[in-house]
Design a protein around this motif. Structure first.
Motif, PDB file in Angstrom:
ATOM      1  N   ARG A 217       4.098   3.993  34.803  1.00  0.00           N
ATOM      2  CA  ARG A 217       3.959   5.424  34.299  1.00  0.00           C
ATOM      3  C   ARG A 217       3.221   6.141  35.216  1.00  0.00           C
ATOM      4  N   VAL A 218       3.682   7.437  35.406  1.00  0.00           N
ATOM      5  CA  VAL A 218       3.038   8.152  36.244  1.00  0.00           C
ATOM      6  C   VAL A 218       2.794   9.735  35.545  1.00  0.00           C
ATOM      7  N   PRO A 219       1.571  10.199  35.723  1.00  0.00           N
ATOM      8  CA  PRO A 219       1.488  11.539  35.150  1.00  0.00           C
ATOM      9  C   PRO A 219       2.399  12.628  35.552  1.00  0.00           C
ATOM     10  N   ALA A 220       2.650  13.645  34.537  1.00  0.00           N
ATOM     11  CA  ALA A 220       3.690  14.612  34.743  1.00  0.00           C
ATOM     12  C   ALA A 220       3.449  15.554  35.849  1.00  0.00           C
ATOM     13  N   THR A 221       2.065  15.410  36.436  1.00  0.00           N
ATOM     14  CA  THR A 221       1.464  16.609  37.312  1.00  0.00           C
ATOM     15  C   THR A 221       1.971  15.772  38.727  1.00  0.00           C
ATOM     16  N   ALA A 222       2.675  14.367  38.760  1.00  0.00           N
ATOM     17  CA  ALA A 222       3.166  13.923  40.089  1.00  0.00           C
ATOM     18  C   ALA A 222       4.599  14.517  40.451  1.00  0.00           C
ATOM     19  N   LEU A 223       5.143  15.305  39.795  1.00  0.00           N
ATOM     20  CA  LEU A 223       6.620  16.019  39.959  1.00  0.00           C
ATOM     21  C   LEU A 223       5.956  16.829  41.297  1.00  0.00           C
ATOM     22  N   LEU A 224       6.746  16.823  42.219  1.00  0.00           N
ATOM     23  CA  LEU A 224       6.599  17.678  43.500  1.00  0.00           C
ATOM     24  C   LEU A 224       6.930  19.060  43.212  1.00  0.00           C
ATOM     25  N   GLY A 225       6.129  20.090  43.048  1.00  0.00           N
ATOM     26  CA  GLY A 225       6.457  21.325  43.016  1.00  0.00           C
ATOM     27  C   GLY A 225       6.102  21.683  41.342  1.00  0.00           C
ATOM     28  N   GLU A 226       7.083  22.735  40.870  1.00  0.00           N
ATOM     29  CA  GLU A 226       6.855  22.993  39.430  1.00  0.00           C
ATOM     30  C   GLU A 226       8.004  22.887  38.574  1.00  0.00           C
ATOM     31  N   ARG A 227       9.299  22.560  39.203  1.00  0.00           N
ATOM     32  CA  ARG A 227      10.433  22.463  38.268  1.00  0.00           C
ATOM     33  C   ARG A 227      10.980  20.904  38.541  1.00  0.00           C
ATOM     34  N   GLU A 228      11.655  20.456  37.592  1.00  0.00           N
ATOM     35  CA  GLU A 228      12.776  19.346  37.901  1.00  0.00           C
ATOM     36  C   GLU A 228      14.021  19.671  38.614  1.00  0.00           C
ATOM     37  N   GLY A 229      14.629  18.903  39.173  1.00  0.00           N
ATOM     38  CA  GLY A 229      15.972  19.018  39.584  1.00  0.00           C
ATOM     39  C   GLY A 229      16.149  19.662  41.177  1.00  0.00           C
ATOM     40  N   ARG A 230      14.834  19.696  41.878  1.00  0.00           N
ATOM     41  CA  ARG A 230      14.783  20.135  43.193  1.00  0.00           C
ATOM     42  C   ARG A 230      14.708  19.184  44.217  1.00  0.00           C
ATOM     43  N   GLY A 231      14.508  18.037  44.055  1.00  0.00           N
ATOM     44  CA  GLY A 231      14.234  16.796  44.740  1.00  0.00           C
ATOM     45  C   GLY A 231      15.119  16.836  45.933  1.00  0.00           C
TER      46      GLY A 231
END
Length: 403
Positions: A217-231
């Motif tokens: 489990r990792v916090p949602a703030t771990a997402l690089l940037g602000e939107r999913e799907g851009r990785g």
């Protein structure tokens, strides 16, 4: 060091002196015993090497990409594993700088610049190889967390890194697949296991490991940037600097093999004369030097293109640039540099064995180490077969290689 300012030339010369004084005398023993070079890594931290790609206000010693490439070459000339220890770290720093939130930049980049926090990137999966879109590692949103399951392999610095840029699927059902791929900036915790160090032909001293994620489990703030799907797009841009770095490592290995061969050819005599005077050996040396010089120019060209595309595109990977064009990339140039430099290093290492004769096969000489290290650059950071695919796609899109 044409094109570098006085400060950047001083940086390269400082690293060159460090390699000659501290690295070369101990590299053979450390490599043969597969010993992690703790004291050398600490010295690199103190020199600011881990922050060379991080600008102000988070770092203090950012240099141009050509300077960074030449520093990498110097480190790899002494021991390729040292240069490898900073490779993934630089890619992650680039990802955070270009795509991270303000909080992510402030949290990680200052510590990464000093080397207090070292980073790794986790892309490759068992059985997946270079086909990143076929990955199976998932990160499913659960409230204000992501739950990660899957595995990664061949992760350099996995045990000693405090931060991992994890490429994963946040939407496993997205079509096309890359629209469902994101990058998470994860720190170690329950559910993340570094399972084993992988045995390797070369690239000793620095660990390459398998990672397992089991309801991690990792916090949602771990997402690089602000939107999913851009990785996927984010990582492809990051891999441009990664491939330039791998190409510069190849330069270092090739240069070390050439310099050892020149020294040996001057000292070793056969039939009453130094062996370089025999045309067969002289031809090897001439070809080795010519290929290496050409490879270096191609790497520096890619480095300059990378810097110019940074200026042109801004931070967003898909936003129009200030010139009105869509964000440019340097993947053609980086791919060419990585392809040519790595193949050149392999050829030079083989020719160095020929120049040294039986001693080239002896573990008492460094030539055998260069020969074991060189193949990594052919298969690492995207195999050379993948590089050719990248190059031809860009050639078709651009329609020219005119400057």
């Amino acid at each position: 060091m044409e094109g570098l300012d006085a400060q950047e030339r001083a940086v390269v010369e400082t690293v060159r002196d460090f390699v000659a004084r501290e690295v070369i005398p101990v590299a053979r023993e450390l490599e043969h015993t597969d010993t992690y070079p703790e004291h050398l890594i600490e010295a690199l931290k103190a020199m600011g090497v881990f922050g060379l790609a991080i600008p102000e206000p988070w770092g203090e010693a950012r240099v141009s990409t050509p300077c960074y490439a030449l520093v990498t070459e110097e480190l790899a000339r002494g021991w390729m594993s040292l240069a490898g220890a900073m490779g993934g770290h630089t890619v992650v720093a680039k990802l955070i700088h270009d795509h991270g939130s303000a909080e992510q930049k402030d949290r990680y980049l200052p510590a990464m610049a000093t080397g207090r926090v070292r980073a790794a990137m986790a892309l490759t999966e068992p059985g997946g190889g270079s086909d990143l879109q076929a990955m199976r590692t998932t990160a499913i949103r659960d409230g204000d967390h992501y739950v990660v399951n899957g595995s990664k392999t061949w992760i350099t610095n996995a045990r000693r890194s405090a931060l991992i840029a994890l490429l994963c699927k946040t939407d496993p059902h997205a079509t096309p697949a890359h629209h469902g791929i994101s990058v998470l900036l994860v720190e170690k915790g329950p559910g993340l296991t570094v399972s084993r160090d992988l045995p390797k032909l070369g690239y000793k001293g620095v660990e390459s490991c398998e990672l397992s994620f089991d309801d991690f489990r990792v916090p949602a703030t771990a997402l690089l940037g602000e939107r999913e799907g851009r990785g996927f797009a984010q990582m492809m841009r990051g891999l441009e600097i990664g491939r330039i770095q791998v190409a510069a490592r190849a330069l270092g290995v090739g240069r070390a093999a050439l310099e050892d061969s020149l020294r040996y050819a001057r000292e070793r005599e056969a039939f009453g004369v130094p062996i370089w005077k025999h045309q067969s050996i002289g031809n090897y040396l001439a070809d080795m030097a010519t290929r290496l010089t050409a490879a270096r120019q191609l790497v520096l060209h890619a480095a300059r293109c990378f810097d110019s595309t940074d200026l042109d595109r801004g931070a967003a990977s898909d936003a129009p640039s200030q010139t009105g064009r869509r964000g440019r990339r340097a993947d053609l140039e980086a791919g060419m540099a990585k392809l040519f430099a790595s193949e050149t290093a392999m050829q030079i290492a083989l020719d160095a064995v020929r120049v040294h004769g039986g001693y080239g096969y002896s573990t008492e000489f460094d030539i055998e180490r260069y020969f074991r290290d060189a193949p990594l650059m052919i298969v690492g950071e995207g195999t050379n077969e993948i590089q050719r695919n990248v190059i031809v796609r860009q050639l078709i899109e651009r329609g020219s290689v005119a400057p």
